[in-house]
Design an enzyme around this catalytic site. Structure first.
Site, short mmCIF file in Angstrom:
data_model
loop_
_atom_site.label_atom_id
_atom_site.label_comp_id
_atom_site.label_asym_id
_atom_site.label_seq_id
_atom_site.Cartn_x
_atom_site.Cartn_y
_atom_site.Cartn_z
N ASN A 8 0.84 -1.16 -0.05
CA ASN A 8 -0.02 0.09 -0.09
C ASN A 8 1.01 1.31 0.00
OD1 ASN A 8 -2.00 2.15 0.62
ND2 ASN A 8 -2.40 1.11 2.33
N TRP A 9 0.85 2.01 -1.14
CA TRP A 9 1.78 3.01 -1.36
C TRP A 9 1.34 4.25 -0.60
CZ3 TRP A 9 4.12 2.98 -7.06
CH2 TRP A 9 4.80 1.79 -7.34
N LYS A 10 0.19 4.28 -0.16
CA LYS A 10 -0.65 5.48 0.59
C LYS A 10 -0.37 6.53 -0.60
CE LYS A 10 -0.09 3.06 4.92
NZ LYS A 10 -0.05 3.19 6.31
N HIS A 101 -9.35 1.27 5.11
CA HIS A 101 -8.13 1.34 5.61
C HIS A 101 -8.26 2.18 6.86
CE1 HIS A 101 -4.01 2.44 6.72
NE2 HIS A 101 -3.72 1.35 5.91
N GLU A 103 -6.58 4.62 7.81
CA GLU A 103 -6.63 6.07 7.79
C GLU A 103 -7.69 6.65 7.04
OE1 GLU A 103 -2.79 5.42 5.64
OE2 GLU A 103 -1.86 4.79 7.69
N GLU A 171 -5.21 -4.88 10.66
CA GLU A 171 -4.33 -3.89 10.93
C GLU A 171 -4.36 -3.09 12.13
OE1 GLU A 171 -2.30 -2.60 6.88
OE2 GLU A 171 -3.90 -1.21 7.13
N GLY A 177 2.44 2.49 10.98
CA GLY A 177 3.39 3.42 10.67
C GLY A 177 4.17 3.95 12.16
N SER A 215 3.50 -2.06 10.50
CA SER A 215 4.90 -1.93 10.62
C SER A 215 5.74 -3.28 10.25
CB SER A 215 5.11 -1.51 12.21
OG SER A 215 4.94 -0.12 12.22
N GLY A 236 2.98 -1.06 4.41
CA GLY A 236 2.94 0.43 4.15
C GLY A 236 4.45 0.94 3.76
N GLY A 237 5.03 1.28 4.89
CA GLY A 237 6.28 1.91 4.65
C GLY A 237 7.30 1.16 3.70
P1 13P Z 1 3.14 0.55 7.79
O1 13P Z 1 3.62 -0.74 7.07
O2 13P Z 1 3.85 1.71 7.08
O3 13P Z 1 2.95 0.39 9.22
O4 13P Z 1 1.82 0.78 7.07
C1 13P Z 1 0.97 -0.45 7.32
C2 13P Z 1 -0.27 -0.15 6.50
O5 13P Z 1 -1.09 0.56 6.95
C3 13P Z 1 -0.67 -0.87 5.14
O6 13P Z 1 -1.94 -0.54 4.88
#
Ligand code: 13P
Length: 258
Positions: A8-10, A101, A103, A171, A177, A215, A236-237
């Site tokens: 997920n590149w956000k 998600h 977010e 999640e 994050g 994470s 994510g990251g």
């Molecule tokens: P991180 O891997 O950056 O914690 O993000 C997880 C995430 O929200 C994937 O959708």
């Protein structure tokens, strides 16, 4: 079932960076055929990059699946400013879409009812809906994680949900994050609860993938991905660097070899 490693590149990458990251992933998969065969990869770039990335993927034999980070709850075209329909995404090569998600749930006030409508629209367009669930830190501290996640599942999953059109991503909000990861035991416990919850409620509950996200990095992926009922990761990251993203997939193979 093959593990699904989803990136997920956000809201990251400009046009050039998105193309470079895609190219690096393609090169990495090409250079490691055992990995490409054993693990399923999917990338979720910002929507605006989907057309060029779809064009890049079209030319490749070994490639990740393509998905979007959200879609409209409205199945048909119409006066919905700023929205993108699931069928438009399908037209640009998407096979998956991330929905609900945290977010969006917590950052934008998206409700489980809206997420269910989006999942229905996604499934009607032939997309796999990756429905995200997870508790906040306060809910975890109060020991309410099972109850919170079960309520999110109950309200977010459409009646047609099954292994072929739905993936669940667990999640925990406090692990996203932050560098904090749920322990393998905690992840195993809640994934077992989700598997049990699914049984009798969806089609083919045993083969419906349940991903862990929060994470996940190359150094903790092996332990998390080997836990029972963990069928992949939503990253994510670490999905913004091809080497780290693919290394998370490699952790699946190493775990098998061990
Ligand atoms: P991180 O891997 O950056 O914690 O993000 C997880 C995430 O929200 C994937 O959708």
């Amino acid at each position: 079932m093959k593990k699904l490693i989803a990136g997920n590149w956000k809201m990251n990458t400009q046009a050039q960076g998105a193309a470079a990251l895609t190219m690096d992933i393609l090169k990495g998969l090409d250079a490691d055929l055992p990995l490409a065969r054993a693990v399923e990869f999917a990338i979720f770039p910002p929507c605006i990059h989907l057309p060029p990335i779809n064009a890049m993927l079209k030319g490749a034999e070994i490639k990740p699946a393509l998905g979007a980070q959200d879609c409209s709850p409205h199945a048909n075209e119409g006066a919905y400013t700023g929205q993108i329909s699931a069928s438009m995404l399908a037209g640009y090569g998407c096979t998956h879409v991330i929905l609900g998600h945290s977010e969006r749930r917590h950052g934008l006030g998206e409700t489980s009812e809206t997420i269910r409508a989006k999942a229905q629209a996604a499934q009607a367009a032939g997309l796999v809906a990756i429905v995200c669930v997870g508790e906040t830190q306060a809910e975890r501290e109060a020991g309410r994680q099972d109850e919170v996640v079960a309520a999110q599942l109950e309200k977010s999953l459409p009646p047609e949900a099954g292994a072929l059109n739905t993936v669940i991503a667990y999640e925990p909000v406090w692990a996203i994050g932050t560098g904090k990861t749920a322990t393998t035991a905690d992840v195993a416990a809640i994934h077992a609860m989700i598997r049990k919850w699914l049984s009798g409620r969806v089609k083919s509950p045993e083969s419906l993938r349940i991903l862990y996200g929060g994470s996940m990095k190359p150094d903790n992926a092996g332990a998390l991905l080997s836990a029972p009922n963990v069928d992949g990761g939503l990253i994510g990251g670490a999905s913004l660097k091809a080497e780290e993203f693919l290394a998370i997939g490699r952790a699946v193979l190493q775990d098998r070899a061990a």
